[in-house]
Design a protein around this motif. Structure first.
Motif, PDB file in Angstrom:
ATOM      1  N   LEU A   1      -1.045   4.171   7.694  1.00 31.51           N
ATOM      2  CA  LEU A   1      -1.686   4.356   6.395  1.00 31.51           C
ATOM      3  C   LEU A   1      -3.164   4.692   6.566  1.00 31.51           C
ATOM      4  O   LEU A   1      -3.902   3.996   7.256  1.00 31.51           O
ATOM      5  CB  LEU A   1      -1.520   3.101   5.537  1.00 31.51           C
ATOM      6  CG  LEU A   1      -0.094   2.880   5.012  1.00 31.51           C
ATOM      7  CD1 LEU A   1       0.041   1.500   4.399  1.00 31.51           C
ATOM      8  CD2 LEU A   1       0.265   3.953   3.993  1.00 31.51           C
TER       9      LEU A   1
ATOM     10  N   PRO B   1       5.956   1.702   7.607  1.00 35.86           N
ATOM     11  CA  PRO B   1       4.595   2.195   7.369  1.00 35.86           C
ATOM     12  C   PRO B   1       3.589   1.734   8.410  1.00 35.86           C
ATOM     13  O   PRO B   1       2.538   2.366   8.570  1.00 35.86           O
ATOM     14  CB  PRO B   1       4.264   1.643   5.975  1.00 35.86           C
ATOM     15  CG  PRO B   1       5.185   0.488   5.780  1.00 35.86           C
ATOM     16  CD  PRO B   1       6.440   0.836   6.515  1.00 35.86           C
TER      17      PRO B   1
ATOM     18  N   PRO C   1       7.752   5.117  -0.525  1.00 42.81           N
ATOM     19  CA  PRO C   1       8.061   6.544  -0.647  1.00 42.81           C
ATOM     20  C   PRO C   1       8.297   6.907  -2.105  1.00 42.81           C
ATOM     21  O   PRO C   1       8.869   6.133  -2.870  1.00 42.81           O
ATOM     22  CB  PRO C   1       9.333   6.708   0.190  1.00 42.81           C
ATOM     23  CG  PRO C   1       9.943   5.343   0.242  1.00 42.81           C
ATOM     24  CD  PRO C   1       8.806   4.379   0.192  1.00 42.81           C
TER      25      PRO C   1
ATOM     26  N   ASP D   1       0.811  -1.221   0.000  1.00 39.54           N
ATOM     27  CA  ASP D   1       0.000   0.000   0.000  1.00 39.54           C
ATOM     28  C   ASP D   1       0.841   1.266   0.000  1.00 39.54           C
ATOM     29  O   ASP D   1       0.323   2.350  -0.233  1.00 39.54           O
ATOM     30  CB  ASP D   1      -0.916   0.032   1.237  1.00 39.54           C
ATOM     31  CG  ASP D   1      -2.048  -0.969   1.110  1.00 39.54           C
ATOM     32  OD1 ASP D   1      -2.297  -1.429  -0.013  1.00 39.54           O
ATOM     33  OD2 ASP D   1      -2.671  -1.278   2.139  1.00 39.54           O
ATOM     34  N   TRP D   2       2.139   1.161   0.279  1.00 41.09           N
ATOM     35  CA  TRP D   2       2.949   2.375   0.438  1.00 41.09           C
ATOM     36  C   TRP D   2       4.382   2.131   0.024  1.00 41.09           C
ATOM     37  O   TRP D   2       5.002   1.130   0.409  1.00 41.09           O
ATOM     38  CB  TRP D   2       2.930   2.838   1.894  1.00 41.09           C
ATOM     39  CG  TRP D   2       3.870   3.982   2.172  1.00 41.09           C
ATOM     40  CD1 TRP D   2       3.609   5.308   2.009  1.00 41.09           C
ATOM     41  CD2 TRP D   2       5.214   3.883   2.647  1.00 41.09           C
ATOM     42  NE1 TRP D   2       4.708   6.059   2.357  1.00 41.09           N
ATOM     43  CE2 TRP D   2       5.709   5.211   2.753  1.00 41.09           C
ATOM     44  CE3 TRP D   2       6.058   2.825   2.988  1.00 41.09           C
ATOM     45  CZ2 TRP D   2       6.996   5.498   3.190  1.00 41.09           C
ATOM     46  CZ3 TRP D   2       7.343   3.109   3.418  1.00 41.09           C
ATOM     47  CH2 TRP D   2       7.803   4.436   3.517  1.00 41.09           C
TER      48      TRP D   2
ATOM     49  N   SER E   1       5.059  10.581   2.213  1.00 45.69           N
ATOM     50  CA  SER E   1       3.613  10.353   2.247  1.00 45.69           C
ATOM     51  C   SER E   1       3.209   9.243   1.281  1.00 45.69           C
ATOM     52  O   SER E   1       2.133   8.645   1.418  1.00 45.69           O
ATOM     53  CB  SER E   1       2.854  11.629   1.889  1.00 45.69           C
ATOM     54  OG  SER E   1       2.994  11.936   0.497  1.00 45.69           O
ATOM     55  N   GLY E   2       4.082   8.978   0.306  1.00 45.33           N
ATOM     56  CA  GLY E   2       3.735   8.047  -0.756  1.00 45.33           C
ATOM     57  C   GLY E   2       3.002   8.713  -1.903  1.00 45.33           C
ATOM     58  O   GLY E   2       2.660   8.045  -2.886  1.00 45.33           O
ATOM     59  N   ILE E   3       2.757  10.032  -1.813  1.00 44.48           N
ATOM     60  CA  ILE E   3       1.987  10.746  -2.827  1.00 44.48           C
ATOM     61  C   ILE E   3       2.844  11.810  -3.517  1.00 44.48           C
ATOM     62  O   ILE E   3       2.939  11.857  -4.724  1.00 44.48           O
ATOM     63  CB  ILE E   3       0.743  11.433  -2.210  1.00 44.48           C
ATOM     64  CG1 ILE E   3      -0.013  10.458  -1.290  1.00 44.48           C
ATOM     65  CG2 ILE E   3      -0.155  11.981  -3.313  1.00 44.48           C
ATOM     66  CD1 ILE E   3      -0.540   9.238  -1.979  1.00 44.48           C
TER      67      ILE E   3
ATOM     68  N   ASP F   1      -6.677   6.190   4.161  1.00 41.89           N
ATOM     69  CA  ASP F   1      -7.197   6.468   2.832  1.00 41.89           C
ATOM     70  C   ASP F   1      -7.178   7.983   2.610  1.00 41.89           C
ATOM     71  O   ASP F   1      -7.301   8.762   3.559  1.00 41.89           O
ATOM     72  CB  ASP F   1      -8.635   5.961   2.692  1.00 41.89           C
ATOM     73  CG  ASP F   1      -8.751   4.473   2.946  1.00 41.89           C
ATOM     74  OD1 ASP F   1      -7.917   3.716   2.428  1.00 41.89           O
ATOM     75  OD2 ASP F   1      -9.675   4.081   3.699  1.00 41.89           O
TER      76      ASP F   1
ATOM     77  N   ARG G   1      -3.764   5.354  -0.666  1.00 41.70           N
ATOM     78  CA  ARG G   1      -3.338   5.362   0.733  1.00 41.70           C
ATOM     79  C   ARG G   1      -2.227   6.405   0.920  1.00 41.70           C
ATOM     80  O   ARG G   1      -1.363   6.571   0.060  1.00 41.70           O
ATOM     81  CB  ARG G   1      -2.825   3.986   1.130  1.00 41.70           C
ATOM     82  CG  ARG G   1      -3.820   2.865   0.904  1.00 41.70           C
ATOM     83  CD  ARG G   1      -4.792   2.743   2.058  1.00 41.70           C
ATOM     84  NE  ARG G   1      -4.326   1.763   3.023  1.00 41.70           N
ATOM     85  CZ  ARG G   1      -4.832   1.597   4.253  1.00 41.70           C
ATOM     86  NH1 ARG G   1      -5.794   2.385   4.657  1.00 41.70           N
ATOM     87  NH2 ARG G   1      -4.363   0.670   5.048  1.00 41.70           N
ATOM     88  N   ILE G   2      -2.265   7.067   2.052  1.00 44.32           N
ATOM     89  CA  ILE G   2      -1.281   8.079   2.399  1.00 44.32           C
ATOM     90  C   ILE G   2      -0.715   7.751   3.766  1.00 44.32           C
ATOM     91  O   ILE G   2      -1.450   7.313   4.665  1.00 44.32           O
ATOM     92  CB  ILE G   2      -1.901   9.491   2.370  1.00 44.32           C
ATOM     93  CG1 ILE G   2      -0.836  10.560   2.629  1.00 44.32           C
ATOM     94  CG2 ILE G   2      -3.051   9.617   3.370  1.00 44.32           C
ATOM     95  CD1 ILE G   2      -1.346  11.989   2.403  1.00 44.32           C
ATOM     96  N   LEU G   3       0.592   7.954   3.927  1.00 41.34           N
ATOM     97  CA  LEU G   3       1.233   7.625   5.199  1.00 41.34           C
ATOM     98  C   LEU G   3       1.218   8.856   6.103  1.00 41.34           C
ATOM     99  O   LEU G   3       1.924   9.845   5.861  1.00 41.34           O
ATOM    100  CB  LEU G   3       2.668   7.144   4.978  1.00 41.34           C
ATOM    101  CG  LEU G   3       3.373   6.616   6.231  1.00 41.34           C
ATOM    102  CD1 LEU G   3       2.644   5.387   6.793  1.00 41.34           C
ATOM    103  CD2 LEU G   3       4.830   6.274   5.954  1.00 41.34           C
TER     104      LEU G   3
END
Length: 796
Positions: free
Chosen positions: A65, A42, A27, A24-25, A111-113, A67, A99-101
């Motif tokens: 994590l 995570p 970096p 799900d994550w 954040s993964g984004i 949403d 998903r965002i950390l």
């Protein structure tokens, strides 16, 4: 401060957090990462209790994590504070983007984004949680250590409340919205960044970037956590230390009837003091044979705070205290624990990391930065227009660093500070003062920085002093000084800076350099912007503004010289602190002691320390030239190109001219009128040496005719440039160009002083015999005071 009980509770807390799937994550790959990027878990990011100074056993981290979803909002950039009551009210999202950390901002790689949150969109977060069964019957608080900027909380579909502010911790009591089993959280965040009048610091939208501004941070960017508290509980505690103990002022949730506060102080586990008083007022805790807190001995006492009713403990919080005082005497001298404070040296700390942006990626990233500063001889940190997580200040307390904490500025460029914006700014400042009050490391609040959103300076400085009488207040750090506060703060990034000789406002404030240095060295492979190249730097003799070091070897040669020159402000002028820009590179700004990723110290730590420690060494001075009358004549202004045309009148062999004697220091009126010299005035003096000096420095003092004028009025609809009162000059030694520059300061600060250190090759030319010192003043009609002396000195 950690205990086995703390570790056990942490393990239990994490057991109730849903386990995320590793897939799900990841970096986002950024131009640079840090040694801690790969260590981020995570499932448990930043798992430590976020408040060592106010710690209960019953807590639950919600980091991990979540949403997330983005949706557009109708917002147009505006002047002044936003008129809409809420930007974060609306129906809950029907679906999510991924998903965002948490707690890393959506803009950050971790954040993964790594998406820049724009003012024309808002960010939704979602997750579920269950409460431990042991929490039944207690109040439940949901804490946000920081979320930027407007944050609304929804629990099980009910909107609980809203908070505005990007840098202060806040909380909601969610007890009434909870239900048995799974509970659902939604958090909605909107961030206007620089597009209305909110405290924003260095953040700016990429398309509007000017100067030293960096990518923004939107949404949750510090720890989110739950806490169980009894119906009557400590809501907070204000701890104000003294040299013999502390005054503790509690605030309570719930009924206070029959409640006492019992405080126990321990030193290394041994009880050293206790006190029990009604919890409705302040408590005095006296500690016998107190061990005081200082950078050299950062001693902390552990505190146990208990609310007691009818002999039964109903609430327990642990904290700590460092016993210290900070003040300024009538001469302007800083007093730490009632004695002259040590010279303060440290960095401008803007608190950015390439992977977490404003959020440290790991606890070890915090301790690395602070331990590094201690290792290079620093005892000071200026936290620059941001706040750090509370745990950062805890480690500063523990390791022994003096902290100057900035308030967060409103936008520097193109924004109006209206009445609503000012009220909002002051409200967040009050929250920051309250939330970080208990840290002994914080010795000073800084109200404004370099005219950014600066307004009602005298009024707001007095307000801050009343809000926290236990600390020093710096009203204006750099630029538009109006004489308020405890400190006169100079910002000067030239290689040969100038600064006031006294407090021109007559208040005997402490004089410091709140920003200097800023010299650049971009190491290969360390580019945040791939096409960035290192600019070529000048020689020491031709240095003007910020220095560009050409290599680490060039840095090793020029950096000690720079600090040798700075030391004259300490030895001869009584300056008490230097804040060097900065601890690490940031994005396009490559002027740190460390690279942005913290992997490289640009000089060995021991070498930095050796150089920095010389600032506290005494010096003795002997006059070489400047004590006798000077010969003055009208001269043509020298060419202002890369080099100067040699001028015969400056040489030892110069033919006699239409000279008139001039005794320095000159004061009282335009030097042009005294000598009837226009457009430029040449000053020349011969001197004789019996030996070559080991070290030498030219000291210039100058007063511009506007140096005691009124500071400029605030410019509330944008950024006002500096109102400088500089006296330009060119100096020659034995007919050769020595230095060129400008000596002065800000309007209102009075006479300026400048030091021009001689290089080793220049010293070698000062052989026994006759020599000539010459100075050209290109604007003598605006110069009402001037002096020049060449000193030799020992002690470096």
């Amino acid at each position: 401060m950690k205990s086995l009980a703390f570790a056990a509770v942490l393990a239990v807390s994490l057991a109730f957090a849903p386990a995320p799937a590793a897939a799900d994550w990841v970096p986002v790959k950024a131009p640079l990462d840090t040694p801690w990027t790969a260590r981020v878990d995570p499932a448990h990011p930043l798992p430590e209790h976020p408040r060592p100074d106010f710690h209960r056993e019953a807590w639950l981290s919600l980091n991990g994590l979540w949403d997330y979803a983005l949706e557009p909002v109708d917002f147009k950039p505006m002047q002044g504070f936003i008129k809409v009551a809420s930007m974060t009210t609306g129906p809950l999202p029907a679906k999510y983007s991924g998903r965002i950390l948490v707690p890393f901002a959506i803009d950050a790689p971790l954040s993964g984004i790594m998406h820049v949150l724009r003012p024309q969109e808002r960010l939704w977060y979602h997750r579920e949680f269950e409460l431990p069964t042991a929490w039944q019957g207690q109040r439940v608080l949901l804490h946000f250590e920081a979320s930027d900027w407007e944050t609304s909380l929804y629990v099980n579909g009910q909107r609980v409340g809203q908070h505005r502010g990007g840098y202060d911790p806040f909380e909601f009591d969610i007890t009434e919205q909870l239900r048995a089993g799974a509970n659902t959280l939604h958090v909605c965040v909107w961030d206007g960044t620089e597009q209305h009048c909110q405290p924003v610091g260095k953040q700016i939208m990429p398309e509007n970037r000017q100067g030293f501004r960096y990518q923004p941070t939107g949404g949750i960017w510090q720890t989110v956590w739950l806490e169980a508290v009894p119906a009557t509980a400590l809501a907070g505690i204000s701890i104000t230390p003294s040299l013999t103990g502390a005054t503790l002022t509690p605030t309570l949730h719930g009924s206070t009837a029959g409640i006492t506060l019992r405080t126990t102080a321990r030193d290394g586990g041994k009880v050293v003091a206790t006190a029990e008083t009604p919890a409705t007022g302040p408590q005095t805790l006296a500690i016998p044979q107190p061990k005081l807190w200082s950078p050299d001995s950062p001693h902390l006492y552990d505190l146990t705070l208990e609310l007691v009713r009818a002999g039964r403990v109903i609430d327990t919080v642990t904290s700590y205290v460092g016993l210290r005082t900070i003040a300024r005497d009538a001469t302007g001298r800083f007093l730490l624990n009632g004695r002259p404070a040590p010279f303060m040296l440290g960095p401008l700390d803007q608190g950015y990391w390439p992977d977490g942006i404003l959020t440290p990626p790991h606890e070890d990233a915090i301790t690395f930065d602070l331990s590094y500063l201690k290792s290079i001889g620093c005892n000071l940190v200026r936290v620059h227009i941001k706040t750090h997580p509370t745990r950062w200040y805890y480690h500063a307390d523990r390791l022994g660093l003096l902290v100057w904490q900035d308030m967060i500025c409103t936008p520097k460029y193109g924004q109006t500070v209206d009445a609503a914006g000012s009220d909002n700014w002051r409200h967040e400042f009050q929250e920051i003062i309250t939330d970080f009050h208990n840290h002994p490391s914080i010795i000073q609040w800084i109200v404004f920085n370099e005219a950014w959103g600066q307004h009602d300076t005298t009024k707001n400085t007095a307000w801050a002093a009343a809000a926290d009488p236990s600390r020093l207040i710096l009203g204006a750090s750099g630029w538009t000084d109006v004489g308020s506060g405890d400190v006169l703060d100079v910002h000067n990034y030239t290689f040969y800076p100038s600064a006031p000789t006294t407090d021109g406002f007559g208040r005997n404030r402490a004089r410091v350099f709140g920003e200097l240095g800023g010299h650049n060295l971009l190491l290969p492979g360390q580019q945040w912007h791939p096409d960035q190249q290192q600019a070529v730097g000048p020689s020491l003799e031709r240095a003007g503004g910020r220095m560009n070091f050409n290599s680490t070897a060039d840095l090793a040669a020029k950096y000690p010289f720079y600090f040798r020159n700075l030391h004259h402000f300490v030895a001869r002028q009584g300056y008490q602190a230097f804040v060097y820009t900065q601890i690490s590179d940031i994005e396009h700004e490559c002027n740190g002691w460390l690279t942005y990723d913290r992997r490289i110290s640009k000089l060995p730590a021991g070498e930095f320390r050796r150089i920095h420690e010389t600032l506290s060494q005494p010096r003795t001075y002997a006059l070489l030239a400047g004590g006798n009358p000077w010969q003055a004549r009208r001269v043509p202004a020298a060419a202002r190109g890369a080099e100067f045309t040699p001028l015969p009148w400056t040489a030892p062999t110069a033919a006699p001219g239409p000279d008139t004697p001039l005794t320095l220091p000159h004061a009282g009126g335009p030097i042009a009128a005294a000598q009837k010299a226009t457009p430029a005035l040449g000053l020349r003096q011969e001197f004789t040496l019996t030996a070559t000096p080991a070290r030498a420095v030219l000291e210039l003092r100058a007063t511009h005719r506007d140096a005691h004028g009124e500071p400029p009025a605030p410019k509330l609809d944008g950024h006002r440039p500096q109102a400088r009162t500089d006296v330009p000059f060119v100096a020659y030694l034995d007919g050769k160009l020595f230095r060129r520059g400008a000596c002065g300061g800000q309007r209102g600060q009075g006479e300026g002083v400048m030091y021009l250190e001689l290089t080793d090759p220049e010293l070698a030319t000062l052989t026994p015999g006759r020599h000539t010192l010459a100075i050209e003043l290109s604007a003598p009609e605006t110069t009402i005071g001037f002096d020049a002396k060449l000193w030799s000195y020992l002690g470096f």
